[in-house]
Design an enzyme around this catalytic site. Structure first.
Site, short mmCIF file in Angstrom:
data_model
loop_
_atom_site.label_atom_id
_atom_site.label_comp_id
_atom_site.label_asym_id
_atom_site.label_seq_id
_atom_site.Cartn_x
_atom_site.Cartn_y
_atom_site.Cartn_z
N ASP A 25 37.25 41.47 44.84
CA ASP A 25 37.49 41.55 43.40
C ASP A 25 37.32 43.01 42.97
OD1 ASP A 25 37.85 41.10 40.74
OD2 ASP A 25 36.23 39.64 40.52
N ASP A 119 44.27 41.98 41.43
CA ASP A 119 42.98 42.59 41.74
C ASP A 119 42.03 41.67 42.48
OD1 ASP A 119 42.65 40.89 39.61
OD2 ASP A 119 41.30 42.19 38.51
N GLU A 120 42.54 40.57 43.03
CA GLU A 120 41.65 39.56 43.59
C GLU A 120 42.33 38.87 44.77
OE1 GLU A 120 39.30 35.61 41.85
OE2 GLU A 120 40.64 36.78 40.58
#
Length: 462
Positions: A25, A119-120
């Site tokens: 993350d 983003d993950e």
């Protein structure tokens, strides 16, 4: 081994006896990229999202979160909480390359990488071909090396959680953010989960949490002790049984390296509330065209057509219709979307309109017989809608936008209005830059692409 479209039976399930599932993350991703590229914003509150009257926050830097600003908050509320923050529109042409770099680094760890968003992602280290120990020490070493590589390559920090399942890895990555690594030995996961709020479990929202709280369940540990029968009685067999398993850290979901699209959609936010039903039906047709084009591009079709209507009072309505066959026809999607809209009261006005298709499959038998459905049927008396949706925060010069000036070089827009535009000239590898103000039609000032970020160790350009 990667998953084939629509099948996951060939994907290995996580080994619950090893902390080999990682959840990655990137910390405050959009805001972190802005601070990286804009030295004057480092260490200061930054809010990225819609900057107009109806905008919402996409990401807030940790400096802004101190003031209570969070994702999905109306921008107007955020401005009241922290009026001195930098409020910037998104720069997806800057975010996407960074996301691709991080995902490429993740795939160096294992072929089993499941991106969740820009983003993950999840990574199952059990998919590595080189073997090696996957105990706590081995996983810690791999994850720390990955975090160092992300920082060196992108200048950003990433929080990583590791555990025997997706659930535990996801919870672990959020425990000590930002810039942290938490590896949970399987033997210790019950102790870790027990004191945490039930809201930490995926699928437990505000309504479920309130229902559980009324029966004395506030923590994950309390759910685990309650037993399956009690939770099934309260929440039903599917939800209650699944919740009991998750409360004990049991989550067999595999890490799927090819994520399948669950739906394809498009929407427009309007600068002013629209009340004309014919105009709204026309816009639905245009949105249906965009959805159908994306379906065709991906070789997909879907059985369920959904429209989304956000009224003047922010009430959001969703209406769906499931067809007997899958379709990727703009004419068919648009026709059903307009019929769904006709059942909705539009009095007071509409500020957002969307169309989506779900229940996806790889082909549509009906489309093979409908070659004449390529062009949608629209009302010719209405004007063409612009290619891109008109947003309430649209303006010629957007806060945060990358620009270049013939004399001063590259910089970014701090603000504009009354025929003027203010620019700060700096970049990711410069000192804090100077500010200059120009006429907004200055021919020497023009939009530009994002600045180049040089990874640590790379030579600066001569």
């Amino acid at each position: 081994m990667s998953a084939r479209r629509g099948r996951i039976e060939d994907v290995p399930y996580p080994d619950p006896t090893r902390p080999a599932v990682l959840h990655l993350d990137l910390d405050a991703f959009f805001a972190a990229v802005e601070q990286r590229d804009k030295p004057s914003l480092r260490g200061k509150p930054v809010v990225v999202g819609g900057v107009g009257g109806r905008g919402v926050v996409a990401t807030a830097s940790y400096e802004a979160r101190v003031f209570g600003i969070g994702s999905a908050m109306p921008t107007g509320q955020a401005r009241r909480l922290c009026p001195n923050a930098a409020y910037l529109g998104g720069r997806f042409d800057a975010y996407r390359p960074v996301s691709e770099q991080v995902m490429a680094l993740a795939r160096e760890l294992s072929p089993l990488v499941e991106p969740v968003s820009m983003d993950e992602a999840y990574v199952d280290l059990g998919g590595r071909e080189d073997g090696g120990p996957l105990d706590v020490d081995g996983v810690t070493e791999i994850a720390e090396r990955f975090r160092a590589d992300v920082r060196a390559r992108t200048g950003l920090t990433v929080s990583v959680g590791a555990g025997g399942s997706k659930l535990v890895a996801k919870i672990a990555s959020d425990l000590r953010k930002p810039d942290a690594l938490v590896v949970v030995p399987p033997a210790e996961q019950a102790e870790l989960l027990a004191p945490l709020s039930v809201k930490k479990i995926p699928g437990v929202g505000a309504v479920s949490a309130q229902q559980l709280a009324r029966h004395g369940f506030h923590t994950i540990g309390q759910l685990a002790v309650a037993g399956e029968q009690e939770l099934v009685r309260l929440l039903g067999r599917a939800h209650g049984g699944g919740l009991w398993a998750l409360s004990r850290g049991i989550d067999p979901r595999p890490v799927i390296s090819t994520r399948e699209a669950k739906s394809v959609s498009a929407e427009s936010t309007f600068g002013m509330d629209l009340t004309d039903r014919r105009d709204l039906e026309h816009r639905l047709g245009r949105l249906s065209e965009r959805v159908a084009a994306r379906l065709v591009e991906q070789g997909l079709a879907g059985r369920t057509v959904t429209i989304k209507v956000r009224r003047y009072d922010f009430q959001t309505l969703n209406r769906s219709r499931t067809l007997q066959h899958a379709t990727s026809s703009a004419k068919e999607v648009g026709g059903h979307a307009r019929e769904l809209l006709r059942a909705i009261d539009l009095a007071g006005g509409v500020r957002l309109l969307g169309v989506g298709v779900s229940g996806l499959t790889e082909y549509a038998q009906a489309d093979l017989l409908s070659a004449d459905d390529v062009e949608p049927v629209l009302d010719p008396d209405l004007p063409e809608e612009p290619e891109e949706p008109v947003r309430d925060d649209a303006e010629e010069w957007r806060p945060g936008q990358d620009v270049c000036h013939d004399e001063h070089g590259p910089g970014w827009v701090q603000g504009s209005g009354a025929g003027r535009v203010t620019v700060r000239f700096e970049g990711p590898h410069t000192p804090v830059g100077r500010i200059r103000t120009f006429a907004d039609d200055d021919p020497a000032l023009r939009p530009a692409g994002p600045p180049e970020y040089l990874p640590q160790g790379d030579p600066a350009p001569g």
